[in-house]
Design a protein around this motif. Structure first.
Motif, PDB file in Angstrom:
ATOM      1  N   ARG A  73      35.443  82.939  84.425  1.00  0.00           N
ATOM      2  CA  ARG A  73      34.163  82.512  84.581  1.00  0.00           C
ATOM      3  C   ARG A  73      34.071  80.974  83.746  1.00  0.00           C
ATOM      4  O   ARG A  73      33.362  80.033  84.579  1.00  0.00           O
ATOM      5  N   ASN A  74      34.662  81.311  82.747  1.00  0.00           N
ATOM      6  CA  ASN A  74      34.675  80.115  81.541  1.00  0.00           C
ATOM      7  C   ASN A  74      35.591  79.069  82.525  1.00  0.00           C
ATOM      8  O   ASN A  74      34.830  77.202  81.927  1.00  0.00           O
ATOM      9  N   ASN A  75      36.771  79.227  82.494  1.00  0.00           N
ATOM     10  CA  ASN A  75      37.804  78.387  82.756  1.00  0.00           C
ATOM     11  C   ASN A  75      37.625  77.350  84.556  1.00  0.00           C
ATOM     12  O   ASN A  75      38.090  76.273  84.684  1.00  0.00           O
ATOM     13  N   GLY A  76      37.486  78.448  85.315  1.00  0.00           N
ATOM     14  CA  GLY A  76      37.497  77.822  86.518  1.00  0.00           C
ATOM     15  C   GLY A  76      35.775  77.776  86.137  1.00  0.00           C
ATOM     16  O   GLY A  76      36.417  76.249  87.497  1.00  0.00           O
ATOM     17  N   SER A 146      19.471  73.333  86.320  1.00  0.00           N
ATOM     18  CA  SER A 146      20.463  74.285  84.752  1.00  0.00           C
ATOM     19  C   SER A 146      21.004  75.118  84.726  1.00  0.00           C
ATOM     20  O   SER A 146      20.551  76.334  85.324  1.00  0.00           O
ATOM     21  N   THR A 147      22.317  75.202  84.424  1.00  0.00           N
ATOM     22  CA  THR A 147      22.880  76.305  84.294  1.00  0.00           C
ATOM     23  C   THR A 147      23.532  76.013  81.884  1.00  0.00           C
ATOM     24  O   THR A 147      23.635  75.485  82.630  1.00  0.00           O
ATOM     25  N   ALA A 148      24.206  77.402  82.027  1.00  0.00           N
ATOM     26  CA  ALA A 148      24.072  78.021  80.742  1.00  0.00           C
ATOM     27  C   ALA A 148      26.031  77.862  80.572  1.00  0.00           C
ATOM     28  O   ALA A 148      26.595  78.100  81.416  1.00  0.00           O
ATOM     29  N   ASN A 149      26.492  76.847  79.996  1.00  0.00           N
ATOM     30  CA  ASN A 149      27.974  77.531  79.902  1.00  0.00           C
ATOM     31  C   ASN A 149      28.630  76.219  80.869  1.00  0.00           C
ATOM     32  O   ASN A 149      27.952  75.073  81.381  1.00  0.00           O
ATOM     33  N   GLN A 150      29.325  76.991  81.565  1.00  0.00           N
ATOM     34  CA  GLN A 150      30.368  76.577  82.650  1.00  0.00           C
ATOM     35  C   GLN A 150      29.920  77.630  83.793  1.00  0.00           C
ATOM     36  O   GLN A 150      30.503  77.678  85.352  1.00  0.00           O
ATOM     37  N   ASP A 151      28.699  77.779  83.874  1.00  0.00           N
ATOM     38  CA  ASP A 151      28.302  78.476  85.288  1.00  0.00           C
ATOM     39  C   ASP A 151      27.742  76.765  85.916  1.00  0.00           C
ATOM     40  O   ASP A 151      27.459  76.029  85.702  1.00  0.00           O
ATOM     41  N   ASN A 152      27.228  77.470  87.628  1.00  0.00           N
ATOM     42  CA  ASN A 152      27.322  76.488  88.534  1.00  0.00           C
ATOM     43  C   ASN A 152      26.471  76.989  89.560  1.00  0.00           C
ATOM     44  O   ASN A 152      25.987  78.273  89.799  1.00  0.00           O
ATOM     45  N   PRO A 153      26.202  76.511  90.829  1.00  0.00           N
ATOM     46  CA  PRO A 153      24.701  76.773  91.276  1.00  0.00           C
ATOM     47  C   PRO A 153      25.859  78.162  92.738  1.00  0.00           C
ATOM     48  O   PRO A 153      24.538  78.796  92.650  1.00  0.00           O
ATOM     49  N   LEU A 154      27.437  77.843  92.884  1.00  0.00           N
ATOM     50  CA  LEU A 154      27.259  78.540  94.103  1.00  0.00           C
ATOM     51  C   LEU A 154      27.241  80.360  93.285  1.00  0.00           C
ATOM     52  O   LEU A 154      27.052  80.679  94.487  1.00  0.00           O
TER      53      LEU A 154
END
Ligand code: MN
Length: 203
Positions: A73-76, A146-154
């Motif tokens: 989740r974080n690195n991908g 907006s997303t937190a940390n490395q989260d994303n729209p997908l």
């Protein structure tokens, strides 16, 4: 096959004076590269996942083995989000959206100025680290979120069109704590052509 950051399409100093060369260098060769390194290290524990696309890895977290789920989740997310961030930028831009995306922004938000104002508001409101996106929902609607940390729209079933990184490492050397100044300058290097390409691909 391991995951690597997508190659930059411009020189490290090409985004100056909006983003200085040293910030781009650290951001791309240290932060972005480290996310890729850590993603690959996590996947070594379940090498069958190397056959997945990056998009599938970060959008199918429930199918990732639990022992590496947080790492993926974080690195991908770190690899994927930065790929889109760098692709959202280019030197010496006009500041004007183009093509179908330009029309969609006008019809959705009323005008470019209103869109920019709402986008900056959302980016400023992201507490701590994260990203602000222009994304397209499955029903076609454009949304600012907006997303937190490395989260994303997908992960929210949306397709990213444009993104600004609001982690402090993205603007620290030039702007220190002044995220609002970074955001107001950032529009000068938005690559609206690539954003329109992502929009057309998503339609
Ligand atoms: Mn970053």
């Amino acid at each position: 096959m391991t995951f690597e950051p997508a190659a930059l399409q411009y020189a490290m100093d090409a985004l100056e004076p909006v983003i200085d060369a040293r910030t781009v260098e650290i951001h791309f060769t240290k932060h972005h590269a480290t996310y890729a390194k850590n993603l690959n290290a996590a996947l070594e524990k379940h090498p069958e996942l190397f056959t997945w696309t990056l998009e599938k890895l970060v959008s199918s977290l429930d199918k990732i083995p639990e022992d590496i789920r947080t790492a993926v989740r974080n690195n991908g997310g770190g690899v994927y989000n930065h790929n889109i961030y760098w692709a959202s930028l280019a030197p010496r831009q006009s500041g004007q959206p183009v093509g179908e995306l330009s029309k969609a922004i006008d019809s959705t938000f009323g005008s470019l100025d209103i869109f920019k104002s709402e986008f900056e508001k959302s980016a400023l409101a992201r507490f701590g680290s994260g990203y602000c996106w222009l994304s397209r929902k499955k029903d076609g609607q454009l949304v600012i979120h907006s997303t937190a940390n490395q989260d994303n729209p997908l992960q929210e079933n949306m397709i990213p069109i444009l993104v600004v990184d609001v982690w402090e490492h993205a603007y620290y050397l030039n702007y220190q704590n002044r995220r609002a100044d970074y955001l107001s300058q950032w529009w000068k290097i938005v690559d609206w052509k690539s954003a329109n390409d992502r929009y057309l691909a998503a339609v």
